[in-house]
Design a protein around this motif. Structure first.
Motif, short mmCIF file in Angstrom:
data_model
loop_
_atom_site.label_atom_id
_atom_site.label_comp_id
_atom_site.label_asym_id
_atom_site.label_seq_id
_atom_site.Cartn_x
_atom_site.Cartn_y
_atom_site.Cartn_z
N ASN A 1 0.78 -1.16 -0.10
CA ASN A 1 -0.19 -0.03 0.02
C ASN A 1 0.86 1.13 0.00
OD1 ASN A 1 -2.34 -1.43 0.40
ND2 ASN A 1 -1.93 -1.69 2.54
N ILE A 2 0.63 2.16 -0.73
CA ILE A 2 1.10 3.47 -0.67
C ILE A 2 -0.11 4.57 -0.51
CG2 ILE A 2 2.64 5.31 -1.83
CD1 ILE A 2 4.00 3.28 -3.09
N PHE A 3 -0.21 5.31 0.59
CA PHE A 3 -1.07 6.27 0.85
C PHE A 3 -0.51 7.76 0.48
CE2 PHE A 3 -3.54 8.85 3.74
CZ PHE A 3 -4.99 8.58 3.39
N ASP A 4 -1.36 8.50 -0.35
CA ASP A 4 -0.96 9.88 -0.59
C ASP A 4 -1.75 10.65 0.57
OD1 ASP A 4 -1.06 12.28 -1.79
OD2 ASP A 4 -1.38 11.84 -3.85
N ARG A 9 -5.56 9.49 0.30
CA ARG A 9 -6.20 8.23 -0.35
C ARG A 9 -5.01 7.31 -0.74
NH1 ARG A 9 -5.51 7.56 -5.94
NH2 ARG A 9 -4.19 9.27 -7.05
N PHE A 10 -5.39 6.01 -0.90
CA PHE A 10 -4.35 5.06 -1.33
C PHE A 10 -4.14 5.04 -2.83
CE2 PHE A 10 -5.81 3.14 2.55
CZ PHE A 10 -4.58 2.86 3.08
N LEU A 11 -3.11 4.96 -3.34
CA LEU A 11 -2.93 5.03 -4.71
C LEU A 11 -3.52 3.87 -5.59
CD1 LEU A 11 0.71 5.91 -5.04
CD2 LEU A 11 -1.07 7.47 -4.97
N ASP A 12 -3.93 3.91 -6.63
CA ASP A 12 -4.44 2.83 -7.44
C ASP A 12 -3.48 2.01 -7.81
OD1 ASP A 12 -7.24 3.94 -7.47
OD2 ASP A 12 -6.79 4.82 -9.48
N PHE A 13 -3.57 0.83 -8.27
CA PHE A 13 -2.71 -0.01 -8.33
C PHE A 13 -1.33 0.19 -9.36
CE2 PHE A 13 -0.49 -3.83 -10.61
CZ PHE A 13 0.06 -4.17 -9.35
N PRO A 14 -1.72 0.88 -10.65
CA PRO A 14 -1.10 1.42 -11.38
C PRO A 14 -0.03 2.58 -10.98
CG PRO A 14 -3.13 0.98 -12.95
CD PRO A 14 -3.13 0.94 -11.41
N PHE A 16 0.38 2.89 -7.89
CA PHE A 16 1.48 2.12 -6.94
C PHE A 16 2.78 1.54 -7.23
CE2 PHE A 16 2.26 -2.16 -5.27
CZ PHE A 16 2.88 -1.88 -4.03
N ARG A 17 2.12 0.79 -8.45
CA ARG A 17 3.37 -0.03 -9.31
C ARG A 17 4.55 1.04 -9.59
NH1 ARG A 17 1.30 -3.70 -13.54
NH2 ARG A 17 0.77 -1.53 -14.52
N THR A 18 4.24 2.06 -10.35
CA THR A 18 4.84 3.20 -10.79
C THR A 18 5.73 3.73 -9.75
OG1 THR A 18 3.45 3.69 -12.59
CG2 THR A 18 5.18 5.38 -12.35
N LEU A 19 5.16 4.28 -8.63
CA LEU A 19 5.79 4.85 -7.64
C LEU A 19 6.78 3.92 -6.92
CD1 LEU A 19 6.42 7.56 -6.07
CD2 LEU A 19 4.55 6.88 -4.68
N ALA A 20 6.46 2.59 -6.79
CA ALA A 20 7.45 1.88 -6.11
C ALA A 20 8.56 1.68 -6.97
CB ALA A 20 6.59 0.33 -5.79
N ASN A 21 8.51 1.48 -8.02
CA ASN A 21 9.55 1.54 -9.10
C ASN A 21 10.53 2.38 -8.92
OD1 ASN A 21 9.06 -1.26 -9.74
ND2 ASN A 21 7.74 -0.68 -11.60
N ILE A 22 9.84 3.74 -9.04
CA ILE A 22 10.47 5.01 -8.96
C ILE A 22 11.52 5.11 -7.98
CG2 ILE A 22 10.55 7.47 -8.79
CD1 ILE A 22 8.17 7.27 -10.75
N LEU A 23 10.79 4.78 -6.69
CA LEU A 23 11.59 4.71 -5.56
C LEU A 23 12.16 3.56 -4.93
CD1 LEU A 23 8.58 6.38 -3.24
CD2 LEU A 23 10.71 7.24 -4.33
N CYS A 24 12.59 2.55 -5.99
CA CYS A 24 13.16 1.28 -5.95
C CYS A 24 12.72 0.51 -4.58
CB CYS A 24 14.69 1.45 -5.87
SG CYS A 24 15.29 2.15 -7.39
N LEU A 25 11.35 0.38 -4.23
CA LEU A 25 10.68 -0.40 -3.29
C LEU A 25 10.54 -1.50 -3.79
CD1 LEU A 25 8.49 2.66 -1.98
CD2 LEU A 25 10.73 1.75 -0.95
N TRP A 68 -8.07 -3.08 -9.13
CA TRP A 68 -7.41 -2.49 -9.88
C TRP A 68 -7.17 -0.73 -9.46
CZ3 TRP A 68 -3.52 -4.28 -12.89
CH2 TRP A 68 -2.89 -3.45 -13.73
N THR A 69 -8.51 -0.34 -9.44
CA THR A 69 -8.54 1.10 -8.82
C THR A 69 -9.21 1.14 -7.52
OG1 THR A 69 -9.07 1.68 -11.44
CG2 THR A 69 -9.85 3.15 -9.59
N GLU A 70 -8.75 1.87 -6.83
CA GLU A 70 -9.16 1.84 -5.24
C GLU A 70 -10.83 2.02 -5.15
OE1 GLU A 70 -7.77 1.36 -2.29
OE2 GLU A 70 -6.21 0.64 -3.25
N GLU A 71 -11.30 1.37 -4.25
CA GLU A 71 -12.79 1.48 -4.32
C GLU A 71 -13.09 1.24 -2.77
OE1 GLU A 71 -15.45 -0.93 -6.55
OE2 GLU A 71 -13.89 -1.39 -7.88
#
Length: 94
Positions: A1-4, A9-14, A16-25, A68-71
Protein backbone atom coordinates in the motif's frame (compact mmCIF):
# COMPACT_ATOMS: atom_id res chain seq x y z
CA UNK A 1 0.00 0.00 0.00
CA UNK A 2 1.05 3.55 -0.67
CA UNK A 3 -1.04 6.29 0.87
CA UNK A 4 -1.01 9.80 -0.62
CA UNK A 5 -1.18 11.99 2.49
CA UNK A 6 -1.92 15.15 0.48
CA UNK A 7 -4.84 13.58 -1.40
CA UNK A 8 -5.90 11.43 1.61
CA UNK A 9 -6.19 8.27 -0.47
CA UNK A 10 -4.44 5.02 -1.32
CA UNK A 11 -2.88 4.93 -4.77
CA UNK A 12 -4.57 2.90 -7.50
CA UNK A 13 -2.53 -0.16 -8.50
CA UNK A 14 -0.88 1.37 -11.63
CA UNK A 15 0.17 4.44 -9.60
CA UNK A 16 1.40 2.21 -6.78
CA UNK A 17 3.50 0.09 -9.12
CA UNK A 18 5.00 3.15 -10.86
CA UNK A 19 5.93 4.93 -7.62
CA UNK A 20 7.34 1.76 -6.04
CA UNK A 21 9.58 1.35 -9.12
CA UNK A 22 10.68 5.00 -9.06
CA UNK A 23 11.57 4.74 -5.36
CA UNK A 24 13.21 1.30 -5.83
CA UNK A 25 10.85 -0.19 -3.25
CA UNK A 26 10.37 -3.93 -3.13
CA UNK A 27 6.79 -5.12 -2.95
CA UNK A 28 5.27 -8.44 -2.11
CA UNK A 29 5.21 -10.70 -5.17
CA UNK A 30 2.34 -9.91 -7.54
CA UNK A 31 0.79 -13.29 -8.36
CA UNK A 32 -1.64 -12.00 -10.97
CA UNK A 33 -2.71 -8.54 -12.12
CA UNK A 34 -5.90 -9.41 -14.00
CA UNK A 35 -7.73 -11.92 -11.83
CA UNK A 36 -11.50 -11.94 -12.23
CA UNK A 37 -12.99 -12.35 -8.77
CA UNK A 38 -15.24 -15.38 -8.38
CA UNK A 39 -17.90 -15.67 -5.70
CA UNK A 40 -16.65 -19.08 -4.64
CA UNK A 41 -14.57 -19.35 -1.47
CA UNK A 42 -13.18 -22.87 -2.22
CA UNK A 43 -11.81 -21.60 -5.56
CA UNK A 44 -10.10 -18.68 -3.84
CA UNK A 45 -8.65 -20.95 -1.13
CA UNK A 46 -7.29 -23.25 -3.86
CA UNK A 47 -5.60 -20.23 -5.49
CA UNK A 48 -4.00 -19.35 -2.14
CA UNK A 49 -2.66 -22.90 -1.71
CA UNK A 50 0.66 -22.80 -3.54
CA UNK A 51 4.37 -22.47 -2.80
CA UNK A 52 5.63 -19.04 -1.77
CA UNK A 53 7.07 -16.98 -4.62
CA UNK A 54 9.86 -15.92 -2.24
CA UNK A 55 10.81 -19.40 -1.02
CA UNK A 56 9.60 -22.42 -3.01
CA UNK A 57 10.16 -24.67 0.04
CA UNK A 58 7.54 -22.80 2.07
CA UNK A 59 3.79 -22.65 1.49
CA UNK A 60 2.36 -19.31 0.46
CA UNK A 61 0.79 -17.53 3.46
CA UNK A 62 -2.14 -16.49 1.31
CA UNK A 63 -3.17 -13.96 -1.30
CA UNK A 64 -4.51 -10.43 -1.07
CA UNK A 65 -7.16 -9.33 -3.53
CA UNK A 66 -7.81 -5.69 -4.33
CA UNK A 67 -9.49 -3.86 -7.17
CA UNK A 68 -7.28 -2.30 -9.87
CA UNK A 69 -8.75 1.09 -8.96
CA UNK A 70 -9.21 1.83 -5.26
CA UNK A 71 -12.80 1.46 -4.13
CA UNK A 72 -14.64 1.93 -0.85
CA UNK A 73 -17.87 0.38 0.29
CA UNK A 74 -20.08 2.41 2.61
CA UNK A 75 -20.37 -0.49 5.07
CA UNK A 76 -17.10 -2.39 4.54
CA UNK A 77 -14.67 0.46 3.94
CA UNK A 78 -11.70 -0.09 1.64
CA UNK A 79 -12.18 -3.10 -0.63
CA UNK A 80 -9.29 -5.42 0.09
CA UNK A 81 -9.17 -8.91 1.57
CA UNK A 82 -6.80 -11.76 2.23
CA UNK A 83 -7.40 -15.44 1.54
CA UNK A 84 -5.33 -17.53 3.95
CA UNK A 85 -3.68 -20.73 2.72
CA UNK A 86 -4.78 -23.51 5.13
CA UNK A 87 -1.52 -25.41 4.45
CA UNK A 88 0.45 -22.43 5.81
CA UNK A 89 -1.68 -22.42 8.97
CA UNK A 90 -1.13 -26.15 9.46
CA UNK A 91 2.62 -25.97 8.89
CA UNK A 92 3.11 -23.13 11.34
CA UNK A 93 0.44 -24.28 13.83
CA UNK A 94 -1.47 -21.01 13.57
Amino acid sequence: NIFDVDAHRFLDFPEFRTLANILCLSTVPIVEETHVLVEDVPTLVKLSNAPSLLNKNTPREGIVLRPWTEERDEDLGRLSFKVINPEFLLKYDE
